[in-house]
Design a protein around this motif. Structure first.
Motif, PDB file in Angstrom:
ATOM      1  N   PRO A  71      -2.786   6.846   4.249  1.00  0.00           N
ATOM      2  CA  PRO A  71      -1.691   7.230   5.153  1.00  0.00           C
ATOM      3  C   PRO A  71      -0.948   6.008   5.690  1.00  0.00           C
ATOM      4  O   PRO A  71      -1.537   4.930   5.857  1.00  0.00           O
ATOM      5  CB  PRO A  71      -2.414   7.959   6.282  1.00  0.00           C
ATOM      6  CG  PRO A  71      -3.723   8.393   5.729  1.00  0.00           C
ATOM      7  CD  PRO A  71      -4.094   7.366   4.702  1.00  0.00           C
ATOM      8  N   ARG A  72       0.315   6.207   5.965  1.00  0.00           N
ATOM      9  CA  ARG A  72       1.178   5.105   6.443  1.00  0.00           C
ATOM     10  C   ARG A  72       0.697   4.531   7.771  1.00  0.00           C
ATOM     11  O   ARG A  72       1.030   3.412   8.117  1.00  0.00           O
ATOM     12  CB  ARG A  72       2.615   5.610   6.646  1.00  0.00           C
ATOM     13  CG  ARG A  72       3.135   6.385   5.491  1.00  0.00           C
ATOM     14  CD  ARG A  72       4.639   6.388   5.400  1.00  0.00           C
ATOM     15  NE  ARG A  72       4.944   6.387   3.979  1.00  0.00           N
ATOM     16  CZ  ARG A  72       4.962   5.290   3.247  1.00  0.00           C
ATOM     17  NH1 ARG A  72       4.774   4.117   3.793  1.00  0.00           N
ATOM     18  NH2 ARG A  72       5.185   5.363   1.958  1.00  0.00           N
ATOM     19  N   PHE A  73      -0.027   5.346   8.535  1.00  0.00           N
ATOM     20  CA  PHE A  73      -0.468   4.874   9.857  1.00  0.00           C
ATOM     21  C   PHE A  73      -1.796   4.144   9.761  1.00  0.00           C
ATOM     22  O   PHE A  73      -2.361   3.757  10.779  1.00  0.00           O
ATOM     23  CB  PHE A  73      -0.577   6.050  10.838  1.00  0.00           C
ATOM     24  CG  PHE A  73      -1.318   7.233  10.300  1.00  0.00           C
ATOM     25  CD1 PHE A  73      -2.697   7.241  10.274  1.00  0.00           C
ATOM     26  CD2 PHE A  73      -0.633   8.326   9.791  1.00  0.00           C
ATOM     27  CE1 PHE A  73      -3.388   8.324   9.765  1.00  0.00           C
ATOM     28  CE2 PHE A  73      -1.310   9.420   9.288  1.00  0.00           C
ATOM     29  CZ  PHE A  73      -2.692   9.425   9.270  1.00  0.00           C
ATOM     30  N   SER A  74      -2.297   3.934   8.558  1.00  0.00           N
ATOM     31  CA  SER A  74      -3.611   3.301   8.437  1.00  0.00           C
ATOM     32  C   SER A  74      -3.475   1.844   8.041  1.00  0.00           C
ATOM     33  O   SER A  74      -2.469   1.405   7.499  1.00  0.00           O
ATOM     34  CB  SER A  74      -4.467   4.053   7.417  1.00  0.00           C
ATOM     35  OG  SER A  74      -3.964   3.905   6.124  1.00  0.00           O
ATOM     36  N   ALA A  76       0.853  -1.182   0.000  1.00  0.00           N
ATOM     37  CA  ALA A  76       0.000   0.000   0.000  1.00  0.00           C
ATOM     38  C   ALA A  76       0.887   1.229   0.000  1.00  0.00           C
ATOM     39  O   ALA A  76       1.944   1.242   0.631  1.00  0.00           O
ATOM     40  CB  ALA A  76      -0.896   0.003   1.230  1.00  0.00           C
ATOM     41  N   VAL A  77       0.469   2.265  -0.689  1.00  0.00           N
ATOM     42  CA  VAL A  77       1.320   3.438  -0.875  1.00  0.00           C
ATOM     43  C   VAL A  77       0.807   4.607  -0.034  1.00  0.00           C
ATOM     44  O   VAL A  77      -0.393   4.870   0.035  1.00  0.00           O
ATOM     45  CB  VAL A  77       1.355   3.823  -2.369  1.00  0.00           C
ATOM     46  CG1 VAL A  77       2.230   5.060  -2.565  1.00  0.00           C
ATOM     47  CG2 VAL A  77       1.887   2.670  -3.188  1.00  0.00           C
ATOM     48  N   THR A 114       5.883   0.027   8.336  1.00  0.00           N
ATOM     49  CA  THR A 114       4.885   0.686   7.479  1.00  0.00           C
ATOM     50  C   THR A 114       5.364   2.078   7.047  1.00  0.00           C
ATOM     51  O   THR A 114       4.737   2.705   6.188  1.00  0.00           O
ATOM     52  CB  THR A 114       3.520   0.803   8.191  1.00  0.00           C
ATOM     53  OG1 THR A 114       3.668   1.583   9.374  1.00  0.00           O
ATOM     54  CG2 THR A 114       2.976  -0.564   8.551  1.00  0.00           C
ATOM     55  N   GLY A 115       6.466   2.530   7.622  1.00  0.00           N
ATOM     56  CA  GLY A 115       7.050   3.797   7.194  1.00  0.00           C
ATOM     57  C   GLY A 115       8.031   3.681   6.044  1.00  0.00           C
ATOM     58  O   GLY A 115       8.472   4.694   5.508  1.00  0.00           O
ATOM     59  N   THR A 116       8.374   2.451   5.663  1.00  0.00           N
ATOM     60  CA  THR A 116       9.292   2.315   4.513  1.00  0.00           C
ATOM     61  C   THR A 116       8.493   2.503   3.224  1.00  0.00           C
ATOM     62  O   THR A 116       7.283   2.305   3.191  1.00  0.00           O
ATOM     63  CB  THR A 116       9.988   0.942   4.493  1.00  0.00           C
ATOM     64  OG1 THR A 116       9.001  -0.075   4.355  1.00  0.00           O
ATOM     65  CG2 THR A 116      10.780   0.708   5.778  1.00  0.00           C
ATOM     66  N   ARG A 117       9.227   2.869   2.147  1.00  0.00           N
ATOM     67  CA  ARG A 117       8.534   3.229   0.910  1.00  0.00           C
ATOM     68  C   ARG A 117       8.967   2.321  -0.245  1.00  0.00           C
ATOM     69  O   ARG A 117       9.431   1.219   0.006  1.00  0.00           O
ATOM     70  CB  ARG A 117       8.792   4.697   0.624  1.00  0.00           C
ATOM     71  CG  ARG A 117       8.384   5.590   1.819  1.00  0.00           C
ATOM     72  CD  ARG A 117       8.603   7.050   1.550  1.00  0.00           C
ATOM     73  NE  ARG A 117       8.493   7.853   2.772  1.00  0.00           N
ATOM     74  CZ  ARG A 117       9.485   8.039   3.659  1.00  0.00           C
ATOM     75  NH1 ARG A 117      10.671   7.477   3.453  1.00  0.00           N
ATOM     76  NH2 ARG A 117       9.299   8.789   4.730  1.00  0.00           N
ATOM     77  N   ASN A 143       1.974  12.013   8.582  1.00  0.00           N
ATOM     78  CA  ASN A 143       2.452  10.851   9.316  1.00  0.00           C
ATOM     79  C   ASN A 143       2.044  11.009  10.788  1.00  0.00           C
ATOM     80  O   ASN A 143       0.939  11.434  11.048  1.00  0.00           O
ATOM     81  CB  ASN A 143       3.970  10.742   9.127  1.00  0.00           C
ATOM     82  CG  ASN A 143       4.451   9.307   9.114  1.00  0.00           C
ATOM     83  OD1 ASN A 143       3.969   8.481   9.866  1.00  0.00           O
ATOM     84  ND2 ASN A 143       5.402   9.027   8.265  1.00  0.00           N
ATOM     85  N   ARG A 144       2.913  10.679  11.725  1.00  0.00           N
ATOM     86  CA  ARG A 144       2.540  10.759  13.138  1.00  0.00           C
ATOM     87  C   ARG A 144       2.471  12.212  13.602  1.00  0.00           C
ATOM     88  O   ARG A 144       3.399  12.979  13.371  1.00  0.00           O
ATOM     89  CB  ARG A 144       3.557   9.985  13.987  1.00  0.00           C
ATOM     90  CG  ARG A 144       3.610   8.500  13.635  1.00  0.00           C
ATOM     91  CD  ARG A 144       4.575   7.771  14.552  1.00  0.00           C
ATOM     92  NE  ARG A 144       5.911   8.355  14.480  1.00  0.00           N
ATOM     93  CZ  ARG A 144       6.885   8.093  15.334  1.00  0.00           C
ATOM     94  NH1 ARG A 144       6.675   7.259  16.337  1.00  0.00           N
ATOM     95  NH2 ARG A 144       8.074   8.640  15.202  1.00  0.00           N
TER      96      ARG A 144
END
Lengths: 338, 338, 338, 338, 338, 338
Positions: free
Chosen positions: C25-28, C19-20, C79-82, F63-64
């Protein structure tokens, strides 16, 4: 007493069980809600009865942020819940097919757009007869959920919270904040204010408008001090009477709890509910016709000890039990012979 | 009323006093339990009446680990306890010679071997007439202690906990876990199930087997909900009656407390005891013939605020008061004229 | 330069993208490794090239526990890596189909049984040509992985760590601990000691046996002090020469990092690698024939600030880039015309 | 090369070994410094060569407090150190009898009285030929130690710190603060300012007086910026030359380290030493005639991650190695044939 | 019912309003107490009725320090309080001009000097008819406040605490500690012991002297156990009767609360008050003639979750309501016709 | 060498000194930036040269969250900075009148409105010749500041960060996020892209667009890897050349630092700058014509150890030194004879 399940329902329900701790440890595997299977309801029509979903949005928070991380935190803590509830006797996964349906794809910077997306996510669930149990996110998220669920007829509401969240606007006219969802919902006609009960309201105030408006609409506001005087059983009885037998929604703001029990939230207020009181409150709602529910305002970055996520997860499990029983009740009512 | 001590006992007891905060600050010095002297009982026969020991083992934990650091954490917090208990009037160090006897040399990777070592550590204490007060460690450690203390005649049990810990096995047949100690002890005949009382049991369950087995043996299981309905005084009175006057053991799992009071434990369950209830519970056991006791499942890495170690230390002090009084009672019974 | 993918591979790889963050969002969402799809490889033969798996076991830890929660913690941080690596230019998800295949179903109380289960989990991956990237768990987990991967021919090893982990046994004969995996693997013939290089070893020692045994087998042990004198480029060059072109494994113990960079681990040692050195080290292994890799000993309960999980996730991403390139290289070698 | 020990020394030293992690886990037992035996030197004359002691006093702190808990925190972390130092090859417990002699009985509210008590505690150690390695406490504690050790002849000093601590007074004339110990010691004639070297001084200043006074006395102040320009090897070489072969003292303020490596201290200053630099620094002092040393300003309440206590414990071990070698050197010089 | 304000008072009071959250967020701006204006009363004579001040001193603490950071911590948390109290109906900023007057310039190393400075800071406030609400700091700070306020006639005292703080001295004669303020104040004649009530005393003791002395002076000591038996309403009624209508002081030590509600304090004692009990207690004091008050012993470095500072801020707001009403009452009594 | 101040300037500057730690402890008093006086510049025209302001907004964070609490956190930590900088020799409060001017009144829920308010807050400062040093808040806040400062002529930029923040939009078209400020500023013509330098960019990427756009505009992007190869001195020299002598702005995103040095930020990236490198970088910008600066993305809820706020405060002080020198330089250039 529960009626036996049809074979089809039994098979369907059996396909949606949580992973069990006796087989694989609770700390193992990807953390879905309650260790339930991950399902996309659109691609599996008819599969599930109850959808657990996350709404990782805190862009309407007027105080300390962090609730956008609530779904992750509650998912993690929820892996410690188990299969049945020895107090109420409810075994939710025996009577309803439940799944984690993932998170609403929020826009963290745009409250209005996020409200549209939440409504667009929940509306098809309702159309498919799936009951949503949402984990926030800040309290604004309840507004679009209510829009999706109350479109046809205004809902009743059990609202457990330290704050009324019936402000008109904040900061010079901002109308979509976590302090306004219930005012918006009443204005939109998706809540029936005379069937709305707020329990546990407390804390100092900047203005009486919030409360006065609620009262003027006919909402019932039960401050914590009244709870203490009358006792929870009497308060809950009144709330049940007011909400009645028509469809209703349950919204549990974690800051209803005392900060000793839920330090990890953006706007903690001293003097709140204990864990045992909260368990009593939720269990006492058994039998109401709940068409959806949420647990909001768990903010993991402020929850160093993890007890707030644990509170959120435990409450979500207890509420899930209520929802599952409602599913079974409605199924049996519709089809009395299995 | 207490009888005067013999001169020998008085001198012996006087040699085993904690360091006092009015002289040297509580935060100073090596942290032994209660700031007591460190004694190797083998090299000082007849010196002490009560042994405080640590059992730093959490290798039988099925959930979050960390209780292996419990003895260190409780020792540190226990340096804040003082010399006498103004509520019960008990001054434990005036009536019993107490010491920190160190930790059982556990093998963190081998539960069976560790059980053997615990039993081998406690058996000589019992042989020497020393009452052990152990700080865990996970709850499995109670099993070998019971084996050492109950060898001659099965013991009664006051078991304060959120969980029954009477599982048969976990993970496909593992029989030594922190969920099985009391089943093993009953099977081994070192516990008399009809004199066993579990207080405060709660939380969701995966299976009813654990509870059903306990009930089938004749154990008395008092869930938290029953406690809430009947009140602690009545519950404790029943427990005292069941355990009777014969020798008994007291096991206090820190997760009996609510997570607000004890967040630092591996398997917290919402809705537990408060500090004041726990103090009431322990003090209400005064007069039982306790031959040993433990406080288990304090997990310092999960105890960021330190309140769980404080809970463990306070409970250990209160229990120590009970044990000291028991020592004095037995001494006086054996030798009525000093 | 990379050759174009066959249509089948291109389609297959396209089905396994993370997921991008620009979309959701990365936190979802549920936290899978790198936000990758969750796949059961048994039910999707031929689907994936690289399996990210968790091994939530710390039952072989001789010091502070917590690594059993490592897979959860690293998943969350990952989940923060891209999508691509601008330094090496590798876009792993463009050249290899990756998935989160879940956790090995460990028995937290039984190290031997858990080793069997790990081997049984990894062996079919290898049989299916899937490269495993595992996240521990304590370092014992590497031993059964090596058994699964090195069965046919002994592997080379790049081992980045503060400790040699080549003890014979601990606590009077316990042979399966997180201090023994590489000794066991050499004894089993699944590692070729002359192609094993340990980098970053440091800290005080109880006995020289561990190191002497490693040297006697022909393993190359490069203590931190030698790294400091010679510089990382020279050290890595030597390591590459020793390991050669034959299949090798990469094991990264997070305690190789300095406690400032990785406080959340059971046995931290002062004076370790910085983040930039670790990135250099891993990237410098490009081109080795890595048949598997792991990141171990991340212990979330000890990682209050979260930087250790971030370290683990970043290293896992960098290693994934190496593994993906290896997959592409092998695919191209096998089938030079798409 | 070390000479063989006399039989008496060998036996004596053998009686003072730390508990070993291979036998009992490092997390077990009461936390004494390095897991050493607890000895009262007054009751065991001639028994030990090196005394590790705590000075739990922070009543002279002008900034954030907490260092009074330093001895407890460092003791706990020091249980992770082992028996020998593979970098320097020193096995301290083979060449010197070491013990934990407990804490100085401070008065937390009275700096002057506490200084008297510290001096009265250390003086008999010196009289008995025992080398003290102290763990603070705030930096004022170094002043009375220097008075006890430098009474006969002024000592040289290696002082590693972010701050010069040579203020005259603070708050309108308070002369005993953690910012004044070295000025007081020079005034008392127990330090020889021309043999004093301060390394790593940095941070913004309120006034130049502190530094100007130090320079006027002939002290050598090496700010961090000079260290960065010249490099540690050259700086240490200069320091060694200045201090010379006469008796000297080593004082390591943990805030010499960068906050990334030591967040848990009252007055952190950005831009400090890394762990590897600090290890280099201490090891490079090998061979100086150190008659005592301390590690100060570790403040556990500010050390949430524990890395500061780990830093303090590791530095204490490295310094202990230097002190032990000094003991052996002096023993051999006094009695060249065993 | 309140009488209307004179125009001058109304204008004056209107100039001293807190910043309001509906206009600027609560997390914005410099954190003064309650977001009140910062005023130097010496340069604005007649401007304010109530002064909120900080006393950042913990140099008399015999246990864990940190309370010197209390004023900063409580200021920060107090920015969450709002304009009126819906339970009591008091809107403090409508009836009294309040301001943050900054901190007493303490000497952190000198308790006696700091006592003089506190008295010198508070005396002019009293001379100007300004009621002080102080935030500590350790409990010693109450002693010089009482000296400033009780100079003319001894005051009554409501003292809510876990500890009596009536020791004679500690550590061999130190008479100014946080365990002695009320003994000193009685000795100085600024407290009338027969009008002093201590509520909530609990915990183990080293000696009975502290309590015996208090009782011998005629102070009323109500241990927590008595509170539990009789109930708070009865206890407060007795306290009100004892204190009577003459001027009195209110001192709230945050360790009166249970550690679940206030972990961040130096000497926590298990079994204390809950938030709701504390709110009841303070509100029940309405109508007493309070001439000053304080909240002490909040120690932010020990308050990782922030709930202790929240407790301190909430209590300060509730007490402020009492003080404001007292101001209004006295104003109206002095000048019955506006 | 600095010229002497005019009498008027000297008096003016003397009125704006920070509180000094030697007189009142650093932990005392309301926490303003650097303990400076609080000034409303509108009501004191001509009084100050440099305004320190907070911008507590994180509503554009993808993000956070948590940076909205940055101003409070940095203010608190900044009370530890002192009066002069011994490395650069700059004594900022001797050459420029500085003050804390409070926070921009943001709307936490509305990024566009907040941008307008920020610009409206900063524009009058610029009109009054006051240099703003802002503390964020997320990085979007830099955009409206640049609009206020660059209105007349496009500015140069030194941008120290892990991320380029030159995205076009996120989440389907949201154009005001913390990932877009520099693109917006270039589009608005307030930044001259050919005089913009980004230093320290690193981390994995989702798309190359962000970087490609920056390069296409002529911005200079210096990734961390290039810094490592060429060294900071060479990189800074290039940056100075590119920015030249015309007015420029300095923006320091705290995530430029490595997570070991700044864990408390929303989007940490491994492999960043150390404290000493950051100090070198900022100090090396001496002499540039800086018309404003900011430090952004400090997120206190994620900064459990406090080192990130310390980093932000130290950098703010170092930048303040640069700005103060610029004020003095411009004053002297304008009026060469005092």
């Amino acid at each position: 007493m529960r009626q036996p399940l049809s074979e089809a329902d039994a098979a369907r329900i059996a396909r949606h069980k949580p992973a069990v701790g006796m087989a694989s440890p609770r700390f193992s595997g990807v953390a879905s809600f309650m260790r339930l299977p991950l399902i996309d309801p659109a691609s599996a029509p008819g599969a599930i009865d109850i959808a657990l979903l996350g709404i990782p949005f805190d862009g309407a928070t007027t105080n300390r942020p962090g609730a956008r991380l609530g779904p992750r935190g509650v998912r993690e803590a929820s892996t410690g819940t188990r299969l049945f509830n020895p107090v109420t006797g409810i075994a939710p996964y025996e009577i309803a097919a439940c799944a984690d349906v993932g998170d609403v794809p929020v826009n963290p910077i745009d409250a209005a757009e996020t409200c549209r997306r939440i409504e667009a996510f929940v509306a098809p669930l309702r159309a498919a007869g799936i009951v949503p149990l949402s984990v926030g996110g800040d309290h604004l998220v309840t507004y679009p959920i209510l829009r999706a669920l109350g479109r046809d007829r205004p809902l009743g509401l059990i609202h457990i919270d330290a704050h009324s969240d019936t402000d008109d606007s904040q900061y010079d006219g901002t109308r979509l904040t976590h302090g306004t969802p219930f005012r918006r919902a009443v204005e939109d006609g998706v809540l029936d204010p005379r069937r709305c009960v707020q329990i546990g309201i407390r804390g100092s105030l900047d203005a009486a408008d919030e409360r006065d408006w609620a009262l003027a609409q006919g909402m019932r506001v039960i401050p914590m001090e009244e709870v203490l005087v009358r006792g929870l059983p009497e308060v809950v009885a009144e709330a049940r009477t007011l909400v009645g037998e028509a469809p209703a929604y349950l919204s549990f703001d974690i800051d209803a709890l005392d900060p000793a029990y839920a330090p990890g939230t953006g706007t903690p207020e001293w003097g709140g509910f204990s864990s045992r009181e909260a368990l009593f409150l939720v269990r006492a709602l058994r039998g109401l016709d709940l068409v959806g529910a949420d647990v909001v305002e768990v903010a993991p970055p402020l929850d160093i000890t993890g007890v707030t996520a644990l509170a959120g997860a435990t409450l979500a499990f207890e509420i899930l039990c209520l929802l599952a029983e409602g599913v079974a009740r409605r199924r049996e009512a519709a089809d009395p012979t299995p």
